[in-house]
Scaffold this motif. Structure first.
Motif, PDB file in Angstrom:
ATOM      1  N   THR A   1       0.843  -1.213   0.000  1.00  0.00           N
ATOM      2  CA  THR A   1       0.000   0.000   0.000  1.00  0.00           C
ATOM      3  C   THR A   1       0.867   1.247   0.000  1.00  0.00           C
ATOM      4  OG1 THR A   1      -1.687  -1.206   1.272  1.00  0.00           O
ATOM      5  CG2 THR A   1      -1.849   1.199   1.215  1.00  0.00           C
TER       6      THR A   1
ATOM      7  N   ASN B   1       1.108   4.166  -3.029  1.00  0.00           N
ATOM      8  CA  ASN B   1       0.927   5.592  -2.757  1.00  0.00           C
ATOM      9  C   ASN B   1       2.185   6.389  -3.075  1.00  0.00           C
ATOM     10  OD1 ASN B   1      -1.792   6.378  -1.387  1.00  0.00           O
ATOM     11  ND2 ASN B   1      -1.282   4.381  -0.495  1.00  0.00           N
TER      12      ASN B   1
ATOM     13  N   PHE C   1      -7.164   8.225  -1.522  1.00  0.00           N
ATOM     14  CA  PHE C   1      -7.723   8.099  -0.179  1.00  0.00           C
ATOM     15  C   PHE C   1      -8.734   6.950  -0.145  1.00  0.00           C
ATOM     16  CE2 PHE C   1      -5.913  12.184   0.997  1.00  0.00           C
ATOM     17  CZ  PHE C   1      -5.715  12.026   2.364  1.00  0.00           C
TER      18      PHE C   1
ATOM     19  N   THR D   1      -6.885   3.660  -0.231  1.00  0.00           N
ATOM     20  CA  THR D   1      -6.152   3.354   1.010  1.00  0.00           C
ATOM     21  C   THR D   1      -7.071   3.139   2.216  1.00  0.00           C
ATOM     22  OG1 THR D   1      -4.336   4.735   0.182  1.00  0.00           O
ATOM     23  CG2 THR D   1      -4.281   4.174   2.519  1.00  0.00           C
ATOM     24  N   TYR D   2      -8.163   3.903   2.277  1.00  0.00           N
ATOM     25  CA  TYR D   2      -8.944   3.893   3.520  1.00  0.00           C
ATOM     26  C   TYR D   2     -10.366   3.344   3.381  1.00  0.00           C
ATOM     27  CZ  TYR D   2      -5.152   6.947   5.019  1.00  0.00           C
ATOM     28  OH  TYR D   2      -3.910   7.453   5.318  1.00  0.00           O
ATOM     29  N   LEU D   3     -10.886   3.220   2.156  1.00  0.00           N
ATOM     30  CA  LEU D   3     -12.259   2.739   1.992  1.00  0.00           C
ATOM     31  C   LEU D   3     -12.290   1.217   2.133  1.00  0.00           C
ATOM     32  CD1 LEU D   3     -14.928   4.247   1.388  1.00  0.00           C
ATOM     33  CD2 LEU D   3     -14.693   3.511  -0.984  1.00  0.00           C
ATOM     34  N   PRO D   4     -13.097   0.678   3.040  1.00  0.00           N
ATOM     35  CA  PRO D   4     -13.103  -0.779   3.254  1.00  0.00           C
ATOM     36  C   PRO D   4     -13.338  -1.588   1.980  1.00  0.00           C
ATOM     37  CG  PRO D   4     -14.294   0.338   5.016  1.00  0.00           C
ATOM     38  CD  PRO D   4     -13.969   1.387   3.992  1.00  0.00           C
TER      39      PRO D   4
ATOM     40  N   GLN E   1     -10.199  -1.631   0.079  1.00  0.00           N
ATOM     41  CA  GLN E   1      -9.196  -2.439   0.784  1.00  0.00           C
ATOM     42  C   GLN E   1      -9.399  -3.929   0.510  1.00  0.00           C
ATOM     43  OE1 GLN E   1      -9.700  -1.220   4.873  1.00  0.00           O
ATOM     44  NE2 GLN E   1      -8.336   0.572   4.665  1.00  0.00           N
TER      45      GLN E   1
ATOM     46  N   THR F   1      -5.423  -3.651   0.490  1.00  0.00           N
ATOM     47  CA  THR F   1      -4.664  -2.518   1.013  1.00  0.00           C
ATOM     48  C   THR F   1      -4.919  -2.337   2.505  1.00  0.00           C
ATOM     49  OG1 THR F   1      -6.452  -0.971   0.423  1.00  0.00           O
ATOM     50  CG2 THR F   1      -4.694  -1.320  -1.206  1.00  0.00           C
ATOM     51  N   ARG F   2      -4.090  -1.452   3.106  1.00  0.00           N
ATOM     52  CA  ARG F   2      -4.209  -1.157   4.522  1.00  0.00           C
ATOM     53  C   ARG F   2      -4.133   0.363   4.722  1.00  0.00           C
ATOM     54  NH1 ARG F   2      -5.294  -5.632   3.906  1.00  0.00           N
ATOM     55  NH2 ARG F   2      -4.558  -7.516   4.979  1.00  0.00           N
ATOM     56  N   PRO F   3      -4.780   0.883   5.806  1.00  0.00           N
ATOM     57  CA  PRO F   3      -4.709   2.325   6.051  1.00  0.00           C
ATOM     58  C   PRO F   3      -3.285   2.760   6.421  1.00  0.00           C
ATOM     59  CG  PRO F   3      -5.820   1.211   7.864  1.00  0.00           C
ATOM     60  CD  PRO F   3      -5.632   0.184   6.786  1.00  0.00           C
TER      61      PRO F   3
END
Length: 911
Positions: free
Chosen positions: A809, A813, A857, A860-863, A866, A871-873
């Motif tokens: 991840t 980014n 975003f 990276t952050y939306l379940p 992911q 991916t992971r936050p």
């Protein structure tokens, strides 16, 4: 016109079996009596039976239809290119990974390109069809002593055709009678002034525009009447020969398409060989399983194929089309946008493109005690704004006032102001005389009211003057005459010395000259006859006319010189006129003028050198124009050709980019061209070239920005396999990077404005590779930086124990952030990007940046994302570190750019 009037001009020749008209090209040089004898024509015209026999022998008076390929075959042929195979390979790779959206986009691009090519491939057929429609559908002929109307396709050599004002000439005709006949031949010769016709033979070596004894198929009778013997029909006419030339011209691939095709071929083979080697290496040297090795190769294929690149190139070209439309250049064929930017030579018509196509009285030459004196006239076009600079202080000479009055009264033209634009109703030169009179303070309405016209002798090519009888305000009778200077001088018993020199000087400066005279009468005759104008006139002087250069064309030609673009005038006008205009335009201090006859006499090899050093080609034929364009192309030049007539269609099609005039252009010229100018203005061509260079710059920026992304991904995959490491990105994550970046940041580059100094660079070479040495260096250098950054961030994350998912991840980014900063660097290839203009960006860049940030975003952050991409936050400090890598990349690349410029490693053209 009566049948008897025509019959008087056809001798009782012995009827012979007519020779094949197609075997002769000198009908204009033969006496019409001999033409009648050779074609077996009698005073009664052809009989119906003889006409039928000749129709069977010579065929219909129509241009032949050329059989085209079946539409299905034409459509399938659009897929036969390395670029298409390359795209389909990318679609297959996307399908293997189950990424149907990417595959669908690629296939859609392929289909759109195929449809565009399918529609545009019929351009030549459309041009030929437009020419066919210019042949008159009907004709009035003399057959069996009767005037009858026949279908134009039924005309045969030997038919006697009757012509009147407004008629379209149905076939090439040797005139046997011409009374005040003027024919508009602009579609064949480019001449804006109608050609005067007469019956006597023209010189055998006469250029097309000087064959006064001929009327050509497709031209229009502007005034007068006449009759002639048909000598050529269908494909043997001048317009038919042009049709054959169009059919023989092979379509050229544009520089961009040639570059993309070559790039795609090399890229495809390199990718195939590289994937195969990598697969074998993974299986044999690193003990990968077949499935794992195959997935690694698929990841490589996904990384190497720039799926969105062709779509973004197409969009970039489409944006260029829109920008050029705002500059009055309508693009009919998408790749022409980029071809304009590669133009190194512009071959331009004169009338209306480089000049205003409005005759202007430039000077008066009047008799003074010391000899002829010139009076300069300011102003351009038909607008009556300007003034006369008299030869000496004080009142003007009486002759000057009489000349102005003569020009206004012996005149049938009228000026009209339509929404601030002055238009002439009538002959252009007569309109210029009305404007001249107003500049001198005369009122056309008052003068014409005070000097009532009682009678006139209209202009005729046989005697080359016009005369008008007027009654003045005091009851006096005056005859005014204007016409060819030598004819008017012959009417005056003592015109004075120096006039022949004045006429020659005006002609040498490219002016058309009219002479003026007047004769006072004791009593006005009831009718004005030729006996009244044979002698006894007072010569009033001369007026020199010129079609003035467009001021913006002068500036545009100067800009072309700065940009390294050669400009050549190719016109049907006379050499002296064209050379004088060329000097005023600044084509050259002493422009070299070559005539069409000299081009005919030159071999193809000699013409290459002639074309390179010549600024002006005058009295040119369609074949001349075609050979000139080919000669220039043989040197590697990218040639833009402008034109408006049917005679220009073959060379418009042959040129790398054909540019037709939108206002005065024929449909045949527009169909043969890739670009249509709405304002017929040379300055719009140069503006379009500037836009074309911008488009190409933006395509290069897009490639320079896209390939390092793919290169970094590929190097990361290869390095991982070589060292036996875990891959820093999954295939799905690689596809995400390609998709999110191409449709946002990549597309934003298509909207980039023109860089400063773009017209200070020389044209790029036609054979230049799509990737210059500098671009290739950039792709390799930036790809290596991307790979190193990806592995460094991956290794750092793994060393901190964050796990493979978090490390990947962070790597994704990092690459996206590096691409954002690299975008700001690549926006200016020829200057520093660290400026306020560079930092602020454009609205398109800022919108794309916002879209990428929002997408990342979510990635990276939306379940849901992911779950799809595994991916992971990312923590805040890790995010700061990722942005810091992007800043560091920007600094490194700006230092690299400055060093390369200072050291001169790459030329300006390569950068």
């Amino acid at each position: 016109m009566t049948v008897d009037a025509v019959s008087q001009n056809v001798p009782p020749a012995t009827v012979t079996d007519p020779a094949d008209p197609a075997a002769r090209s000198d009908w204009h040089a033969l006496p019409h009596e001999e033409v009648a004898g050779r074609l077996g024509v009698t005073a009664t015209g052809l009989s119906a039976g003889e006409a039928q026999l000749r129709l069977e022998r010579h065929g219909p008076n129509a241009l032949p239809e050329t059989p085209g390929r079946h539409p299905l075959l034409r459509f399938l042929a659009q897929f036969n290119s390395a670029l298409i195979y390359f795209l389909l390979a990318g679609a297959t790779a996307a399908l293997i990974l189950g990424h149907g959206v990417d595959a669908g986009v690629i296939i859609a691009v392929v289909l759109i390109n195929a449809l565009v090519g399918f529609v545009q491939e019929g351009k030549a057929e459309q041009a030929l069809r437009a020419i066919r429609n210019m042949i008159s559908p009907h004709a009035n002929v003399l057959r069996d002593s009767r005037r009858i109307s026949v279908e134009a396709r039924d005309l045969v050599p030997g038919d006697i055709v009757l012509l009147e004002a407004g008629d379209r000439v149905p076939a090439d005709t040797r005139l046997i009678r011409a009374r005040g006949m003027l024919i508009d031949e602009a579609i064949l010769t480019g001449e804006s002034v109608a050609a005067a016709k007469r019956e006597e033979p023209a010189p055998a070596e006469a250029a097309l525009g000087d064959r006064h004894s001929m009327a050509f198929s497709g031209t229009t009778v502007a005034a007068g009447q006449g009759a002639g013997i048909v000598v050529s029909t269908g494909p043997h006419t001048q317009i038919g020969r042009i049709g054959r030339l169009i059919a023989e011209v092979e379509p050229l691939a544009t520089p961009l398409l040639r570059q993309v095709d070559a790039f795609a071929r090399r890229f495809t083979w390199t990718a195939i060989i590289g994937a195969l080697v990598l697969f074998l290496f993974a299986v044999a040297a690193r003990d990968y399983g077949w499935t794992d090795a195959l997935m690694a190769v698929v990841a490589l294929a996904v990384g190497v194929v720039p799926e969105g690149l062709p779509a973004v190139i197409t969009i970039t070209l489409a944006i260029g089309v829109r920008r050029m439309a705002r500059r009055n250049a309508v693009i009919r064929r998408l790749p022409a946008v980029e071809t304009l930017g590669a133009t190194s030579v512009i071959c331009s018509d004169k009338t209306g493109t480089l000049t205003r196509n409005e005759m202007t009285a430039r000077r008066l030459i009047v008799p003074m005690p010391a000899g002829p004196a010139a009076i300069e006239v300011s102003g351009t076009g038909y607008s009556p704004e300007g003034e006369l600079s008299w030869p000496r202080p004080g009142a003007p000479s009486e002759a000057a006032q009489d000349l102005l009055r003569c020009g206004l009264l012996c005149n049938d033209a009228h000026l009209h102001n339509e929404a601030g634009v002055w238009r002439v109703e009538g002959d252009p030169m007569e309109g210029a005389l009305v404007s001249l009179a107003v500049k001198a303070g005369l009122s056309p309405a008052l003068e014409r009211g005070a000097w009532a016209r009682r009678d006139e002798i209209p202009f005729d090519a046989a005697y080359r003057f016009m005369a008008s009888l007027h009654q003045g305000p005091q009851g006096e009778a005056v005859i005014f005459v204007k016409g060819a200077p030598e004819e008017v001088l012959a009417l005056c018993p003592a015109p004075g010395e120096g006039w022949n020199d004045a006429i020659a000087q005006a002609a040498a400066e490219g002016e058309r000259v009219l002479g003026f005279a007047m004769k006072r009468l004791a009593e006005a005759p009831a009718r004005l006859g030729f006996d009244d104008v044979r002698q006894g006139f007072v010569f009033l002087g001369l007026v020199g006319f010129i079609d003035p250069p467009r001021p913006e064309a002068v500036a545009a030609i100067a800009e072309c010189r700065t940009a390294g673009i050669g400009v050549k005038m190719i016109t049907g006008d006379h050499g002296a006129t064209a050379g004088a205009i060329a000097r005023q335009l600044g084509l050259a201090e002493e422009p070299v003028v070559v005539t069409g006859a000299e081009v005919d006499a030159a071999s193809d090899e000699d013409l290459v050198g002639i074309a390179a050093r010549t600024s002006v080609f005058a009295r040119t034929s369609p074949e001349n124009k075609l050979r000139i364009v080919r000669a220039l192309q043989s040197t590697g030049a990218v040639v833009a050709m402008t034109g408006d007539g049917v005679n220009d269609a073959p060379s418009l099609k042959q040129a790398d980019v054909g540019i037709a005039m939108g206002r005065k252009g024929t449909e045949a010229a527009k169909q043969a061209a890739e670009v249509v100018l709405l304002d017929d203005n040379f300055a719009s061509i140069v503006a379009a070239v500037k836009e074309g260079r911008t488009v190409y710059d933006n395509i290069r920026k897009m490639i320079a920005w896209t390939l390092p992304t793919n290169g970094g991904e590929v190097l990361a995959v290869i390095a991982a396999i070589i060292v036996g490491s875990i891959m820093p990105m999954s295939p799905a994550q690689i596809l995400w990077i390609n998709l999110i970046l191409t449709v946002t940041l990549g597309l934003a580059l298509a909207f980039e404005p023109t860089e400063p100094g773009i017209m200070d660079r020389p044209p790029r070479a036609a054979g230049a590779a799509l990737l210059s040495r500098f671009m290739l260096w950039r792709v390799i250098f930036v790809s290596v930086l991307f790979m190193l950054a990806a592995f460094a961030m991956f290794a750092l994350s793994m060393a901190r124990g964050q796990g493979v998912e978090m490390a990947r991840t962070i790597v994704v980014n990092t690459i996206v952030v590096m691409e954002i900063f690299y975008l700001f660097n690549v926006r200016f290839l020829h200057m520093s990007s660290i400026t306020w203009r560079g930092a602020l960006g454009t609205p398109a860049v800022l919108l794309a940046l916002a879209a990428v940030v929002a997408g990342q975003f979510a990635f990276t952050y939306l379940p849901m994302m992911q779950e799809i991409f595994d991916t992971r936050p990312v923590a805040f400090l890790d995010g700061v570190m990722i942005v810091g890598v992007g800043v560091l990349l920007m600094i490194v690349l700006e230092v690299e750019k400055a060093l390369l410029r200072r050291l001169g490693v790459f030329s300006a053209e390569e950068m």
